[in-house]
Design a protein around this motif. Structure first.
Motif, PDB file in Angstrom:
ATOM      1  N   ILE A  60       7.000  -2.143   2.907  1.00 27.76           N
ATOM      2  CA  ILE A  60       5.950  -2.953   2.285  1.00 27.76           C
ATOM      3  C   ILE A  60       4.692  -2.904   3.129  1.00 27.76           C
ATOM      4  O   ILE A  60       3.584  -2.742   2.613  1.00 27.76           O
ATOM      5  CB  ILE A  60       6.428  -4.406   2.065  1.00 27.76           C
ATOM      6  N   GLU A  61       4.819  -3.026   4.448  1.00 22.87           N
ATOM      7  CA  GLU A  61       3.666  -2.995   5.346  1.00 22.87           C
ATOM      8  C   GLU A  61       2.975  -1.643   5.289  1.00 22.87           C
ATOM      9  O   GLU A  61       1.764  -1.552   5.289  1.00 22.87           O
ATOM     10  CB  GLU A  61       4.082  -3.337   6.773  1.00 22.87           C
ATOM     11  N   ILE A  62       3.776  -0.568   5.254  1.00 25.07           N
ATOM     12  CA  ILE A  62       3.199   0.777   5.188  1.00 25.07           C
ATOM     13  C   ILE A  62       2.480   0.946   3.851  1.00 25.07           C
ATOM     14  O   ILE A  62       1.389   1.495   3.778  1.00 25.07           O
ATOM     15  CB  ILE A  62       4.291   1.865   5.363  1.00 25.07           C
ATOM     16  N   GLY A  63       3.035   0.436   2.751  1.00 29.50           N
ATOM     17  CA  GLY A  63       2.448   0.558   1.435  1.00 29.50           C
ATOM     18  C   GLY A  63       1.146  -0.229   1.306  1.00 29.50           C
ATOM     19  O   GLY A  63       0.223   0.191   0.618  1.00 29.50           O
ATOM     20  N   THR A  64       1.002  -1.328   2.005  1.00 30.66           N
ATOM     21  CA  THR A  64      -0.220  -2.130   1.898  1.00 30.66           C
ATOM     22  C   THR A  64      -1.333  -1.575   2.754  1.00 30.66           C
ATOM     23  O   THR A  64      -2.484  -1.889   2.549  1.00 30.66           O
ATOM     24  CB  THR A  64       0.049  -3.586   2.323  1.00 30.66           C
ATOM     25  N   GLN A  65      -1.007  -0.715   3.726  1.00 27.11           N
ATOM     26  CA  GLN A  65      -2.042  -0.146   4.594  1.00 27.11           C
ATOM     27  C   GLN A  65      -2.779   0.994   3.897  1.00 27.11           C
ATOM     28  O   GLN A  65      -3.858   1.348   4.292  1.00 27.11           O
ATOM     29  CB  GLN A  65      -1.435   0.377   5.894  1.00 27.11           C
ATOM     30  N   VAL A  66      -2.208   1.557   2.853  1.00 23.57           N
ATOM     31  CA  VAL A  66      -2.826   2.699   2.187  1.00 23.57           C
ATOM     32  C   VAL A  66      -3.906   2.278   1.261  1.00 23.57           C
ATOM     33  O   VAL A  66      -4.097   1.306   0.735  1.00 23.57           O
ATOM     34  CB  VAL A  66      -1.746   3.519   1.419  1.00 23.57           C
TER      35      VAL A  66
END
Length: 114
Positions: free
Chosen positions: A108-114
């Motif tokens: 989730i954290e990786i997905g929100t950084q994009v």
């Protein structure tokens, strides 16, 4: 007429009694496999003997096995192998759930950084 029998009574003091009479009941214990039983063996001496015999004791399959000793000790302290295995299984399941939560949070954290 009845035959008279002479009875002799010996009275011991407490200290003499302990020297004359075996109060450890060692005469009632059946020796096993020509192993001498020492009723005065200390706990330390017991464990020294246990360490000497350790590899001669079968892992399982009889009342004279490591598994039997372990079960007897666990029973004495109020546990069982089943209880311990259940706790291990529960901890493994909890570990998997926590890893999945961590993985999901990381995604989730990786997905929100994009």
């Amino acid at each position: 007429m009845a035959e008279q029998i002479k009875v002799q009574k010996t009275i011991y003091s407490l200290s003499d009694f302990n020297n004359v009479v075996n109060t450890s009941f060692s005469q009632l214990v059946k020796p096993t496999k020509n192993t001498p039983i020492d009723p005065d063996m200390t706990i330390s001496e017991f464990f020294n003997e246990y360490n000497i015999l350790f590899y001669e004791i079968p892992p399982s399959g009889s009342d004279e096995s490591h598994l039997s000793l372990a079960n007897r000790s666990l029973d004495y302290i109020g546990l069982s192998l089943d209880d311990l295995q259940t706790e291990i299984d529960n901890l493994r399941e909890e570990n998997i759930n926590l890893k999945n939560q961590l993985l999901l949070t990381s995604e989730i954290e990786i997905g929100t950084q994009v």
